[in-house]
Design an enzyme around this catalytic site. Structure first.
Site, PDB file in Angstrom:
ATOM      1  N   HIS A 140      39.236  -6.150  75.865  1.00 21.73           N
ATOM      2  CA  HIS A 140      39.545  -7.346  76.652  1.00 21.73           C
ATOM      3  C   HIS A 140      39.228  -7.054  78.118  1.00 21.73           C
ATOM      4  O   HIS A 140      39.799  -6.147  78.729  1.00 21.73           O
ATOM      5  CB  HIS A 140      41.020  -7.714  76.508  1.00 21.73           C
ATOM      6  CG  HIS A 140      41.433  -8.883  77.355  1.00 21.73           C
ATOM      7  ND1 HIS A 140      40.932 -10.150  77.160  1.00 21.73           N
ATOM      8  CD2 HIS A 140      42.281  -8.965  78.408  1.00 21.73           C
ATOM      9  CE1 HIS A 140      41.458 -10.967  78.048  1.00 21.73           C
ATOM     10  NE2 HIS A 140      42.284 -10.279  78.824  1.00 21.73           N
ATOM     11  N   LYS A 161      40.393 -12.026  86.545  1.00 21.24           N
ATOM     12  CA  LYS A 161      39.156 -11.288  86.237  1.00 21.24           C
ATOM     13  C   LYS A 161      37.937 -12.212  86.214  1.00 21.24           C
ATOM     14  O   LYS A 161      36.901 -11.914  86.820  1.00 21.24           O
ATOM     15  CB  LYS A 161      39.286 -10.578  84.884  1.00 21.24           C
ATOM     16  CG  LYS A 161      40.402  -9.553  84.807  1.00 21.24           C
ATOM     17  CD  LYS A 161      40.415  -8.818  83.482  1.00 21.24           C
ATOM     18  CE  LYS A 161      40.714  -9.736  82.314  1.00 21.24           C
ATOM     19  NZ  LYS A 161      42.069 -10.320  82.369  1.00 21.24           N
ATOM     20  N   SER A 162      38.045 -13.342  85.524  1.00 23.51           N
ATOM     21  CA  SER A 162      36.902 -14.248  85.396  1.00 23.51           C
ATOM     22  C   SER A 162      36.557 -14.898  86.728  1.00 23.51           C
ATOM     23  O   SER A 162      35.383 -15.066  87.070  1.00 23.51           O
ATOM     24  CB  SER A 162      37.198 -15.331  84.353  1.00 23.51           C
ATOM     25  OG  SER A 162      37.379 -14.756  83.067  1.00 23.51           O
ATOM     26  N   ASP A 179      35.706 -12.014  79.080  1.00 21.85           N
ATOM     27  CA  ASP A 179      36.842 -12.102  78.164  1.00 21.85           C
ATOM     28  C   ASP A 179      36.843 -11.003  77.105  1.00 21.85           C
ATOM     29  O   ASP A 179      37.825 -10.313  76.927  1.00 21.85           O
ATOM     30  CB  ASP A 179      36.897 -13.476  77.484  1.00 21.85           C
ATOM     31  CG  ASP A 179      38.160 -13.641  76.651  1.00 21.85           C
ATOM     32  OD1 ASP A 179      39.252 -13.426  77.212  1.00 21.85           O
ATOM     33  OD2 ASP A 179      38.071 -13.949  75.452  1.00 21.85           O
ATOM     34  N   GLU A 204      34.724 -18.282  81.365  1.00 22.72           N
ATOM     35  CA  GLU A 204      35.827 -19.246  81.279  1.00 22.72           C
ATOM     36  C   GLU A 204      36.636 -19.232  82.576  1.00 22.72           C
ATOM     37  O   GLU A 204      37.161 -18.189  82.979  1.00 22.72           O
ATOM     38  CB  GLU A 204      36.750 -18.917  80.101  1.00 22.72           C
ATOM     39  CG  GLU A 204      37.920 -19.892  79.990  1.00 22.72           C
ATOM     40  CD  GLU A 204      38.963 -19.464  78.971  1.00 22.72           C
ATOM     41  OE1 GLU A 204      40.022 -20.114  78.911  1.00 22.72           O
ATOM     42  OE2 GLU A 204      38.729 -18.457  78.263  1.00 22.72           O
ATOM     43  N   ARG A 245      45.887   5.316  98.461  1.00 24.75           N
ATOM     44  CA  ARG A 245      45.378   4.791  99.730  1.00 24.75           C
ATOM     45  C   ARG A 245      44.181   5.578 100.247  1.00 24.75           C
ATOM     46  O   ARG A 245      43.428   5.094 101.089  1.00 24.75           O
ATOM     47  CB  ARG A 245      46.498   4.801 100.781  1.00 24.75           C
ATOM     48  CG  ARG A 245      47.696   3.942 100.393  1.00 24.75           C
ATOM     49  CD  ARG A 245      48.742   3.910 101.473  1.00 24.75           C
ATOM     50  NE  ARG A 245      48.262   3.266 102.678  1.00 24.75           N
ATOM     51  CZ  ARG A 245      48.983   3.127 103.783  1.00 24.75           C
ATOM     52  NH1 ARG A 245      50.221   3.609 103.838  1.00 24.75           N
ATOM     53  NH2 ARG A 245      48.475   2.528 104.845  1.00 24.75           N
TER      54      ARG A 245
END
Length: 314
Positions: A140, A161-162, A179, A204, A245
């Site tokens: 995924h 993410k998309s 996806d 999507e 960091r």
């Protein structure tokens, strides 16, 4: 059955030519990527005949066969034509012996031809079969090509993410999969990712729906597959978490026992994830070329501490 390739698929994907056995190419399947060049079998030795492999006949094998008498040819090709033999493959568009045509037809084995030289043909088919027969798993995430680096974006559903991938595409980078990413191991150090066929070029976006990236942004905005070289995990900002960091806390994630560098990026309102991910990819490439900003900082810090220590002694 999984992990098999039909002879029909092999022929169509590699621009091969069917010489005989057109009616058998859909029912014959290849299950191993190894290819056999049956030199020793042509002498009559069949104790270790790898019948499940593609049987490749090149110029050497063809010339040797021409020296045999007809009955010997029939006997040899009958022994080579077993139930699990997927096909005979002939290089350089060489003409197969009539005895081979006869026995292959009798035993329902197709004969396939290519114009390529034998060694090149063997390499091409082996590489193709390695890819097609490789064990696969589904991850995924979103896979994007950023400056030639395959970056896998992972994280919980809804983390962005998309949407981040869409911004990266707008900035000139290329989408491979959204996806769900199908991954397979190419060799001991390389994992390849691609989109499932049903999701090719599609992205999507919540509230908008499914968009066709190639249709909207052009063919240059997509890529069919890419090596996965860097994983960037997106997670919701947690003020109690101790995020890296300086970039000195190197993480790894195993996919098919291949260790892939991993970076965790916290998601927070106001952060431009696309730019952060783009810079992370550039920094990764820079490190791979031998330029490490973290080491430079640490070296400068060590020098400063040493100078202050020396000044106090004076």
């Amino acid at each position: 059955m999984d992990n098999q390739v039909s002879v029909r698929q092999l022929v169509e994907d590699n621009e091969l030519k069917i010489i005989s056995g057109e009616e058998f190419v859909d029912s014959k399947f290849i299950t191993v990527s190894d290819i056999s060049r049956p030199g020793i079998e042509l002498t009559g030795y069949f104790d270790y005949y790898p019948s499940e492999r593609i049987q490749l006949l090149g110029q050497t094998e063809t010339a040797y066969v021409e020296e045999m008498d007809s009955e010997t040819k029939k006997d040899i090709f009958q022994k080579m034509s077993l139930d699990d033999t997927p096909m005979f493959l002939i290089s350089r568009n060489l003409k197969p012996a009539k005895e081979l045509l006869q026995k292959a037809q009798e035993n329902h084995i197709p004969i396939i031809s290519s114009k390529l030289p034998t060694t090149r043909l063997s390499s091409l088919i082996t590489e193709y079969l390695d890819q097609q027969l490789a064990q696969r798993q589904s991850i995924h995430g979103v896979l994007v090509d950023i400056y030639g680096i395959g970056v896998l974006l992972t994280g919980d559903s809804g983390v962005g993410k998309s949407e981040t991938a869409l911004e990266l595409v707008k900035r000139g980078h290329r989408l491979i999969a959204d996806d769900r990413v199908e991954v397979y191991q190419q060799d001991e150090k390389t994992v390849i990712g691609e989109a499932p066929k049903i999701l090719n070029h599609l992205l999507e976006i919540r509230g908008v729906g499914i968009i066709d990236v190639m249709n909207l942004f052009g063919a240059g905005a997509v890529r069919s597959e890419s090596e996965i070289e860097l994983i960037i995990h997106l997670e919701q900002w947690d003020q109690n978490s101790n995020y890296d960091r300086l970039g000195s806390g190197e993480q790894k994630q195993n996919i098919f026992e291949v260790e892939i560098p991993k970076i965790t990026v916290p998601v927070k309102v106001g952060r431009n994830l696309a730019i952060i991910i783009e810079v992370a990819a550039m920094n990764f490439r820079s490190k791979r070329m031998g330029f490490d900003a973290t080491k430079t900082f640490e070296n400068n810090l060590s020098k400063l501490i040493q100078e202050n220590t020396n000044n106090k002694k004076d």
